[in-house]
Design a protein around this motif. Sequence first.
Motif, mmCIF file in Angstrom:
data_model
loop_
_atom_site.group_PDB
_atom_site.id
_atom_site.type_symbol
_atom_site.label_atom_id
_atom_site.label_comp_id
_atom_site.label_asym_id
_atom_site.label_seq_id
_atom_site.Cartn_x
_atom_site.Cartn_y
_atom_site.Cartn_z
ATOM 1 N N UNK A 73 51.582 93.508 -41.991
ATOM 2 C CA UNK A 73 50.242 93.199 -40.843
ATOM 3 C C UNK A 73 49.319 94.492 -40.297
ATOM 4 N N UNK A 74 49.646 95.946 -40.501
ATOM 5 C CA UNK A 74 48.708 96.582 -40.421
ATOM 6 C C UNK A 74 48.581 97.560 -40.963
ATOM 7 N N UNK A 75 48.115 96.624 -42.539
ATOM 8 C CA UNK A 75 47.304 97.648 -43.105
ATOM 9 C C UNK A 75 46.445 96.814 -43.939
ATOM 10 N N UNK A 76 45.145 96.621 -43.374
ATOM 11 C CA UNK A 76 44.006 96.269 -43.159
ATOM 12 C C UNK A 76 43.697 96.327 -44.834
ATOM 13 N N UNK A 77 43.919 96.879 -45.141
ATOM 14 C CA UNK A 77 43.445 96.991 -47.064
ATOM 15 C C UNK A 77 44.640 96.144 -47.909
#
Length: 500
Positions: free
Chosen positions: A438-442
């Motif tokens: 969830x923290x990695x928008x990529x």
Amino acid sequence: MSSIPISLGFGVMRAILSSQQPRALMKKSLERCNRCGKRPIDIFFDECLGIKHKKCIVCTSIVSALKFFTFVTLRALNSSQDSLVKALSVPYWRKGLTSTIKGLAWFGVTKPFVTGSPLFVVWNFTNRCNLRCKHCYQNASASLPTELTTGEALRVVKELSDADVSSIAFSGGEPLARQDFFEVANSARDSGMYVTVASNGTLITRDVAKRLAKTIHYAEISLDGVNPKTHDEFRGIPGSWDRAVSAIKYLTEEGVTVGVATTVTRNNISEIQRMVDFLEELGVDYFICFNFIPTGRATGIVNDDPSPPEREEFLRYLYKRMVLNMLYNKKLKIYTTAPQFARVGLEMREEVVKEVCALNPTAPCIKPIIPTTHYANIPGITPEVAEFIGGCGAGRVYAAISPEGDVQPCVFMPIKLGNLRHKKFEEIWLNSSILNDLRDRNKLKDGCGICPYKFVCGGCRARAYGYFGDYLMPDPGCIRRVYEKPVFTLQPQILTSSRR
């Protein structure tokens, strides 16, 4: 101190923290010293407040380095030592600063930012509720046999405080239905956390409001329409509107900071403008419009979810009204949990301010306003700051706890990351593979993954999970979507931390 544009300040900050040395320093400052018995970061903050400590040579060197780093940081952000001291004097702000440093140490300057512990945790304190709301994510009714006991709940409060969680919101079900609410909530306040309660208001008498005024910092009461019929039909019990409005009046009379939460659906979206006027008359401090999430009992009313054009029109109205209230220093502050609001704000800010100034030549429109919330959508906000704050906060700055002690990314996302009877909260927060997703928008897929606003907004991850059973899929409520709205079937199977 010369003025530095905030975007440049963030650039300086990013450059400073791109090297390993500052992050290594911050990690060391968060470790408890065997000789001094304290963390160097706590010694440093105490000394900022004029509280002296005897410290070993290692802690002395770390504190000295922190002083230099803080000076550089404050200068980069156009802030001052006085503002730092003022923040540190408030226990929950101090926890928030510690959490921010912890986030920088563990995750670096990410886009959007990830804190080292949640800035706020929503705790569904019980499954018991006296209403039958059509949209209830918890499907609340009776207490669960395996809810945390009072002793376990007090232990969880201590664990959250020790993890530097700055704010805790007691929700439900109806949190006031638990007899030990005040005991546990007072423990949270005594631990230095900002304490809030999210209530349907029906159990708040004048006497209860007096007790709450001594326990909590903020109360959020659910009210889903100006028309009592709209609210009562949605909440399932006749007379609940009258009791909720009475609760709001009791709380404001006692000086409690009060917010009103409204879940926006097709049944009440036409009442939102009148709601704002009504809440201003009541003297409410905040109006928060909640996104519709298809989970729990809300799976039965999924057709009430506003369409993307309906949501866009509503958000545009909300932004205009929010700007007007801010420019004219009105008491009522307006927000929404729809992460698209950040994108709407960036797209509309110049248009709205020019429109207001054209109609009202004497309006104080020119002075930019820097936000104190995570919505990144008020006049003068820059794209750099918006990307830092980042829209959807699930797993980044926010987490949830179930009545039985299960940690979740969001109250609307029933994904079990670990149970506090068996795992430490901080261990779950720092190491969960789901939270790291969830923290990695990529990692976002399809429409949200290719959207130029993915770092500003990110889409509602709970809506993605509710519609697709995949928290990385797009949010189907956005006007910018480049995919077809899915056909909703059933609530997805609850995930556990073992699933990737």
